[in-house]
Design a protein around this motif. Structure first.
Motif, PDB file in Angstrom:
ATOM      1  N   ALA A 181       0.812  -1.210   0.000  1.00 39.44           N
ATOM      2  CA  ALA A 181       0.000   0.000   0.000  1.00 39.44           C
ATOM      3  C   ALA A 181       0.849   1.266   0.000  1.00 39.44           C
ATOM      4  N   CYS A 182       2.120   1.180   0.338  1.00 39.39           N
ATOM      5  CA  CYS A 182       2.996   2.350   0.330  1.00 39.39           C
ATOM      6  C   CYS A 182       3.272   2.720  -1.119  1.00 39.39           C
ATOM      7  N   SER A 183       2.686   3.836  -1.547  1.00 34.28           N
ATOM      8  CA  SER A 183       2.800   4.193  -2.959  1.00 34.28           C
ATOM      9  C   SER A 183       2.686   5.701  -3.132  1.00 34.28           C
ATOM     10  N   THR A 184       3.069   6.158  -4.309  1.00 35.26           N
ATOM     11  CA  THR A 184       2.965   7.572  -4.665  1.00 35.26           C
ATOM     12  C   THR A 184       1.986   7.701  -5.819  1.00 35.26           C
ATOM     13  N   HIS A 185       1.077   8.672  -5.693  1.00 36.70           N
ATOM     14  CA  HIS A 185       0.042   8.884  -6.707  1.00 36.70           C
ATOM     15  C   HIS A 185       0.134  10.316  -7.211  1.00 36.70           C
ATOM     16  N   GLN A 186       0.291  10.474  -8.521  1.00 37.06           N
ATOM     17  CA  GLN A 186       0.273  11.806  -9.119  1.00 37.06           C
ATOM     18  C   GLN A 186      -1.149  12.094  -9.584  1.00 37.06           C
ATOM     19  N   ILE A 187      -1.671  13.261  -9.169  1.00 39.65           N
ATOM     20  CA  ILE A 187      -3.054  13.595  -9.487  1.00 39.65           C
ATOM     21  C   ILE A 187      -3.114  14.849 -10.350  1.00 39.65           C
ATOM     22  N   PRO A 188      -4.070  14.899 -11.258  1.00 39.16           N
ATOM     23  CA  PRO A 188      -4.239  16.119 -12.050  1.00 39.16           C
ATOM     24  C   PRO A 188      -4.945  17.180 -11.204  1.00 39.16           C
ATOM     25  N   MET A 189      -4.447  18.391 -11.232  1.00 39.17           N
ATOM     26  CA  MET A 189      -5.088  19.517 -10.542  1.00 39.17           C
ATOM     27  C   MET A 189      -5.497  20.497 -11.634  1.00 39.17           C
ATOM     28  N   THR A 190      -6.799  20.649 -11.845  1.00 39.79           N
ATOM     29  CA  THR A 190      -7.271  21.493 -12.936  1.00 39.79           C
ATOM     30  C   THR A 190      -8.346  22.446 -12.446  1.00 39.79           C
ATOM     31  N   TYR A 191      -8.511  23.525 -13.185  1.00 42.66           N
ATOM     32  CA  TYR A 191      -9.563  24.492 -12.894  1.00 42.66           C
ATOM     33  C   TYR A 191     -10.746  24.189 -13.803  1.00 42.66           C
ATOM     34  N   ASN A 192     -11.930  24.042 -13.206  1.00 45.50           N
ATOM     35  CA  ASN A 192     -13.146  23.768 -13.977  1.00 45.50           C
ATOM     36  C   ASN A 192     -13.956  25.057 -14.094  1.00 45.50           C
ATOM     37  N   PRO A 193     -14.051  25.633 -15.290  1.00 42.97           N
ATOM     38  CA  PRO A 193     -14.736  26.922 -15.456  1.00 42.97           C
ATOM     39  C   PRO A 193     -16.253  26.812 -15.616  1.00 42.97           C
ATOM     40  N   ALA A 194     -16.838  25.651 -15.345  1.00 44.00           N
ATOM     41  CA  ALA A 194     -18.255  25.407 -15.627  1.00 44.00           C
ATOM     42  C   ALA A 194     -19.207  26.434 -15.012  1.00 44.00           C
ATOM     43  N   ALA A 195     -18.974  26.861 -13.791  1.00 46.49           N
ATOM     44  CA  ALA A 195     -19.943  27.730 -13.110  1.00 46.49           C
ATOM     45  C   ALA A 195     -19.489  29.190 -13.032  1.00 46.49           C
ATOM     46  N   VAL A 196     -18.587  29.591 -13.903  1.00 46.01           N
ATOM     47  CA  VAL A 196     -18.036  30.942 -13.843  1.00 46.01           C
ATOM     48  C   VAL A 196     -18.881  31.914 -14.659  1.00 46.01           C
ATOM     49  N   GLU A 197     -19.121  33.089 -14.083  1.00 47.77           N
ATOM     50  CA  GLU A 197     -19.807  34.161 -14.815  1.00 47.77           C
ATOM     51  C   GLU A 197     -18.782  35.221 -15.195  1.00 47.77           C
ATOM     52  N   LYS A 198     -18.896  35.715 -16.429  1.00 43.57           N
ATOM     53  CA  LYS A 198     -18.002  36.800 -16.846  1.00 43.57           C
ATOM     54  C   LYS A 198     -18.417  38.091 -16.162  1.00 43.57           C
ATOM     55  N   PRO A 199     -17.444  38.834 -15.639  1.00 43.56           N
ATOM     56  CA  PRO A 199     -17.775  40.152 -15.078  1.00 43.56           C
ATOM     57  C   PRO A 199     -18.332  41.052 -16.189  1.00 43.56           C
ATOM     58  N   PRO A 200     -19.210  42.001 -15.855  1.00 44.96           N
ATOM     59  CA  PRO A 200     -19.886  42.818 -16.867  1.00 44.96           C
ATOM     60  C   PRO A 200     -18.948  43.584 -17.811  1.00 44.96           C
ATOM     61  N   SER A 201     -17.864  44.103 -17.286  1.00 46.56           N
ATOM     62  CA  SER A 201     -16.951  44.896 -18.123  1.00 46.56           C
ATOM     63  C   SER A 201     -15.649  44.158 -18.409  1.00 46.56           C
ATOM     64  N   ALA A 202     -15.684  42.854 -18.456  1.00 45.94           N
ATOM     65  CA  ALA A 202     -14.466  42.061 -18.637  1.00 45.94           C
ATOM     66  C   ALA A 202     -13.810  42.330 -19.982  1.00 45.94           C
ATOM     67  N   LYS A 203     -12.507  42.508 -19.938  1.00 42.81           N
ATOM     68  CA  LYS A 203     -11.709  42.582 -21.165  1.00 42.81           C
ATOM     69  C   LYS A 203     -10.372  41.918 -20.871  1.00 42.81           C
ATOM     70  N   PRO A 204      -9.744  41.342 -21.871  1.00 41.59           N
ATOM     71  CA  PRO A 204      -8.487  40.612 -21.640  1.00 41.59           C
ATOM     72  C   PRO A 204      -7.328  41.556 -21.331  1.00 41.59           C
ATOM     73  N   ASP A 205      -7.169  41.858 -20.045  1.00 41.55           N
ATOM     74  CA  ASP A 205      -6.172  42.850 -19.652  1.00 41.55           C
ATOM     75  C   ASP A 205      -5.335  42.411 -18.443  1.00 41.55           C
ATOM     76  N   VAL A 206      -5.358  41.096 -18.130  1.00 42.31           N
ATOM     77  CA  VAL A 206      -4.620  40.589 -16.963  1.00 42.31           C
ATOM     78  C   VAL A 206      -3.780  39.391 -17.397  1.00 42.31           C
ATOM     79  N   GLU A 207      -2.550  39.327 -16.914  1.00 41.39           N
ATOM     80  CA  GLU A 207      -1.715  38.158 -17.160  1.00 41.39           C
ATOM     81  C   GLU A 207      -1.082  37.697 -15.857  1.00 41.39           C
ATOM     82  N   VAL A 208      -0.691  36.447 -15.817  1.00 35.27           N
ATOM     83  CA  VAL A 208       0.007  35.913 -14.644  1.00 35.27           C
ATOM     84  C   VAL A 208       1.498  36.149 -14.870  1.00 35.27           C
ATOM     85  N   LEU A 209       2.088  36.985 -14.030  1.00 30.07           N
ATOM     86  CA  LEU A 209       3.510  37.306 -14.180  1.00 30.07           C
ATOM     87  C   LEU A 209       4.401  36.265 -13.510  1.00 30.07           C
TER      88      LEU A 209
END
Length: 195
Positions: free
Chosen positions: A17-45
Motif C-alpha cells: 500500500a505504500c505508494s505515490t500517486h500523481q493527481i491532475p489539478m485542474t480548474y473547472n470553469p463550468a460555473a463561472v460568470e463573466k464580469p460585466p466589463s471584462a476585457k483581456p487585460d490581466v496576465e500571470v507574471l
C-alpha cells in the motif's frame, strides 16, 4: 503455520500500500460568470511556491502511526499547476490577456496547498495574490485568499483503504474555491476595471 501465513499476508498488504500517486489539478470553469466589463487585460507574471515542502508534494493518506501509506503529488510542480489554474480561471472570466499584452499582472504566492487523511480527509489552499499595474511598475492591490475543507471520515475507509480519488477531489475543490475567491472579489474586479 496459519499465524505465520496471516502475518505475512498482513505485512505484504501494508508494504504494497505504500505508494505515490500523481493527481491532475485542474480548474473547472463550468460555473463561472463573466464580469460585466471584462476585457483581456490581466496576465500571470509570476507564481512562487513558498510552502515548506515545495515541488510536486501535496500530502498523504496516513496509517495509524502517522506513517505515509499513499503519498499524493501534483502531476507537475505546484507553482506550474497553480499558474495554469489561474490562467484558466482568468480565461473563463474573459480577463486573460496574451503574454505581454496586459496592463495588469498577477504575482501569486502559494502559501499553502496540501491535503491529508488519518481518519478524516482535509485539504487547504492559501494564496497571496498581488496585482501590479505594469505602467506604474508597482502593486495596486493585494489579498490573501484561503479555503479549508474537511470530510468527517470513516474508520473503515482509512489507511490502506483510504481513497486517493476522494482526497484528490477535495484538494482540487479547495484550490478552485480559493482561486474563485481571488478573482471574483469586487475589489479585484474594480482594480482591473472589470466592474
Amino acid at each position: 503455520m496459519r499465524k505465520a501465513a496471516l502475518c505475512a499476508l498482513m505485512a505484504a498488504s501494508v508494504l504494497g500500500a505504500c505508494s505515490t500517486h500523481q493527481i491532475p489539478m485542474t480548474y473547472n470553469p463550468a460555473a463561472v460568470e463573466k464580469p460585466p466589463s471584462a476585457k483581456p487585460d490581466v496576465e500571470v507574471l509570476a507564481v512562487t511556491d513558498s510552502r515548506k515542502r515545495t515541488g510536486k508534494h501535496l500530502g498523504a493518506i496516513r496509517g495509524g502511526y502517522g506513517n505515509a501509506l499513499k503519498t499524493i503529488e501534483a502531476s507537475g510542480p505546484v507553482k506550474d499547476v497553480v499558474r495554469k489554474a489561474f490562467e484558466d480561471a482568468l480565461g473563463a472570466r474573459g480577463l486573460l490577456a496574451s503574454a505581454n499584452g496586459a496592463n495588469y499582472g498577477l504575482d501569486i504566492t502559494v502559501e499553502k496547498l496540501d491535503c491529508s487523511q488519518l481518519v478524516r480527509k482535509e485539504a487547504h489552499a492559501r494564496f497571496r495574490v498581488t496585482v501590479l499595474d505594469k505602467s506604474l511598475g508597482q502593486p495596486v492591490y493585494s489579498k490573501v485568499v484561503e479555503d479549508n475543507r474537511e470530510d468527517t471520515g470513516n474508520l473503515f475507509a482509512t489507511g490502506v483503504f483510504g481513497s486517493v480519488e476522494e482526497l484528490s477531489k477535495l484538494t482540487n475543490d479547495s484550490m478552485q474555491a480559493a482561486i474563485d475567491q481571488a478573482l471574483d472579489n469586487p475589489a479585484f474586479l474594480t482594480v482591473v476595471k472589470a466592474r
